[in-house]
Scaffold this motif. Structure first.
Motif, PDB file in Angstrom:
ATOM      1  N   ALA A  77       0.339   3.344  -3.465  1.00  0.00           N
ATOM      2  CA  ALA A  77      -0.705   4.385  -3.305  1.00  0.00           C
ATOM      3  C   ALA A  77      -0.324   5.765  -3.823  1.00  0.00           C
ATOM      4  O   ALA A  77       0.725   6.115  -3.714  1.00  0.00           O
ATOM      5  CB  ALA A  77      -1.063   4.575  -1.983  1.00  0.00           C
ATOM      6  N   ARG A 109       0.902   9.352  -4.335  1.00  0.00           N
ATOM      7  CA  ARG A 109       1.333  10.139  -3.177  1.00  0.00           C
ATOM      8  C   ARG A 109       0.322  11.720  -3.114  1.00  0.00           C
ATOM      9  O   ARG A 109       0.008  12.001  -1.857  1.00  0.00           O
ATOM     10  CB  ARG A 109       2.784  10.738  -3.398  1.00  0.00           C
ATOM     11  N   MET A 143      -2.798  11.608  -3.415  1.00  0.00           N
ATOM     12  CA  MET A 143      -4.170  11.042  -2.334  1.00  0.00           C
ATOM     13  C   MET A 143      -3.533  11.014  -1.018  1.00  0.00           C
ATOM     14  O   MET A 143      -4.451  11.261  -0.179  1.00  0.00           O
ATOM     15  CB  MET A 143      -4.427   9.629  -3.072  1.00  0.00           C
ATOM     16  N   LEU A 144      -2.428  10.441  -0.721  1.00  0.00           N
ATOM     17  CA  LEU A 144      -2.274  10.404   0.627  1.00  0.00           C
ATOM     18  C   LEU A 144      -1.905  11.648   1.239  1.00  0.00           C
ATOM     19  O   LEU A 144      -2.444  11.865   2.192  1.00  0.00           O
ATOM     20  CB  LEU A 144      -0.633   9.495   0.651  1.00  0.00           C
ATOM     21  N   ALA A 145      -1.416  12.467   0.578  1.00  0.00           N
ATOM     22  CA  ALA A 145      -1.230  13.832   0.949  1.00  0.00           C
ATOM     23  C   ALA A 145      -2.514  14.437   1.315  1.00  0.00           C
ATOM     24  O   ALA A 145      -2.579  15.202   2.372  1.00  0.00           O
ATOM     25  CB  ALA A 145      -0.206  14.796   0.250  1.00  0.00           C
ATOM     26  N   PHE A 176       0.933  -1.203  -0.028  1.00  0.00           N
ATOM     27  CA  PHE A 176      -0.100   0.144  -0.070  1.00  0.00           C
ATOM     28  C   PHE A 176       0.781   1.322  -0.087  1.00  0.00           C
ATOM     29  O   PHE A 176       0.467   2.296  -0.833  1.00  0.00           O
ATOM     30  CB  PHE A 176      -0.941   0.063   1.256  1.00  0.00           C
ATOM     31  N   LEU A 177       2.050   1.227   0.783  1.00  0.00           N
ATOM     32  CA  LEU A 177       2.759   2.350   0.942  1.00  0.00           C
ATOM     33  C   LEU A 177       3.438   2.755  -0.347  1.00  0.00           C
ATOM     34  O   LEU A 177       3.659   4.077  -0.843  1.00  0.00           O
ATOM     35  CB  LEU A 177       3.677   2.355   2.055  1.00  0.00           C
ATOM     36  N   GLN A 233       2.978  16.490   0.450  1.00  0.00           N
ATOM     37  CA  GLN A 233       3.132  15.775  -0.641  1.00  0.00           C
ATOM     38  C   GLN A 233       4.754  15.472  -0.976  1.00  0.00           C
ATOM     39  O   GLN A 233       5.185  14.131  -1.032  1.00  0.00           O
ATOM     40  CB  GLN A 233       2.515  16.102  -2.056  1.00  0.00           C
ATOM     41  N   THR A 278      -5.635  13.108   1.638  1.00  0.00           N
ATOM     42  CA  THR A 278      -6.321  12.450   2.471  1.00  0.00           C
ATOM     43  C   THR A 278      -6.193  12.633   3.902  1.00  0.00           C
ATOM     44  O   THR A 278      -6.991  12.927   4.999  1.00  0.00           O
ATOM     45  CB  THR A 278      -6.615  10.973   2.499  1.00  0.00           C
ATOM     46  N   TYR A 279      -4.630  12.746   4.064  1.00  0.00           N
ATOM     47  CA  TYR A 279      -4.183  12.550   5.765  1.00  0.00           C
ATOM     48  C   TYR A 279      -3.490  14.234   6.100  1.00  0.00           C
ATOM     49  O   TYR A 279      -2.828  14.339   7.108  1.00  0.00           O
ATOM     50  CB  TYR A 279      -3.113  11.579   5.830  1.00  0.00           C
ATOM     51  N   ILE A 335       6.115  13.184   2.010  1.00  0.00           N
ATOM     52  CA  ILE A 335       5.835  12.079   2.111  1.00  0.00           C
ATOM     53  C   ILE A 335       6.357  10.980   0.984  1.00  0.00           C
ATOM     54  O   ILE A 335       6.840   9.763   0.930  1.00  0.00           O
ATOM     55  CB  ILE A 335       4.285  11.692   2.103  1.00  0.00           C
ATOM     56  N   THR A 336       6.571  11.743  -0.327  1.00  0.00           N
ATOM     57  CA  THR A 336       7.301  11.072  -1.553  1.00  0.00           C
ATOM     58  C   THR A 336       8.540  10.847  -1.063  1.00  0.00           C
ATOM     59  O   THR A 336       8.991   9.624  -1.247  1.00  0.00           O
ATOM     60  CB  THR A 336       7.227  12.147  -2.677  1.00  0.00           C
TER      61      THR A 336
END
Length: 219
Positions: A142, A144, A146-148, A138-139, A155, A150-151, A158-159
């Motif tokens: 998924a 990046r 979207m993760l940035a 998932f990590l 970005q 959503t949470y 997290i990337t």
């Protein structure tokens, strides 16, 4: 009762298998997994197992078996089996030593960390082929953005943080990890405190870092 659909009069019927003939994952000489399922032993019913070898600080990464529950038995060494309870939103940690077991309900996130060298675990499943969903998949897959979004994360950060995850980890840390830290038995789990309702001394609980996770998991 396990059910086998094998024709026991067949000349191809099997009653014996040597697990070392089915190595399914190797990190190094001290950290690897052998697997036994119906493909290896055709008289098996609804049962399978993983033969897990770990050195201290190595972790069978967080994952889910969405089609099977799991019983982890310690043969040698010691490990912490951690379970995320989706109902209480708590992480449960069980220290197991030879002769002790930890049970993981079907579809619950969990992971195992060796706290001694030469740890040998046996993971037994109530399915002929347990399915495996790794958090590392998932990590790394998924999007990046979207993760940035959503949470509420940066970005770029997290990337950068997730960039080293190039494939399914299975047993971590990866061999090329530049900042590995060997976790000792007296430091894992970090900052864990005994739960007031715990009756087993090896049990600790802390709030889950994954609020809102339910008990339904899909691929």
């Amino acid at each position: 009762m396990a059910v086998s659909y094998m024709d026991f009069t067949s000349p191809n019927v099997q009653y014996f298998y040597d697990l070392k003939n089915n190595r399914t994952f190797t990190k190094d000489a001290n950290n690897f997994i052998n697997t036994l399922g119906i493909q290896q032993l055709n008289t098996l019913g609804n049962v399978s197992l993983l033969d897990i070898y770990l050195s201290i600080g190595n972790v069978v990464e967080p994952h889910v078996h969405q089609n099977a529950s799991e019983l982890v038995y310690c043969i040698r060494g010691a490990a912490v089996v951690s379970i995320l309870n989706p109902f209480t939103k708590m992480v449960l940690n069980f220290n197991i030593t030879p002769g002790q077991v930890a049970n993981i309900p079907q579809g619950w996130f969990h992971w195992e960390m060796a706290t001694e060298d030469d740890t040998h675990l046996l993971a037994i499943f109530d399915a002929p082929v347990p399915e495996f969903i790794a958090v590392s998949d998932f990590l790394r897959l998924a999007p990046r953005n979207m993760l940035a979004h959503t949470y509420c994360l940066d970005q770029a950060q997290i990337t950068q943080a997730l960039a080293p995850i190039k494939s399914t980890v299975t047993i971590g840390p990866p061999v090329d990890c530049s900042h590995q830290r060997q976790a000792r038995p007296d430091t894992y789990p970090p900052q864990a405190e005994p739960h007031p309702q715990a009756s087993y001394t090896g049990y600790v609980a802390r709030p889950s870092p994954f609020p809102g996770i339910g008990n339904g998991y899909n691929r």
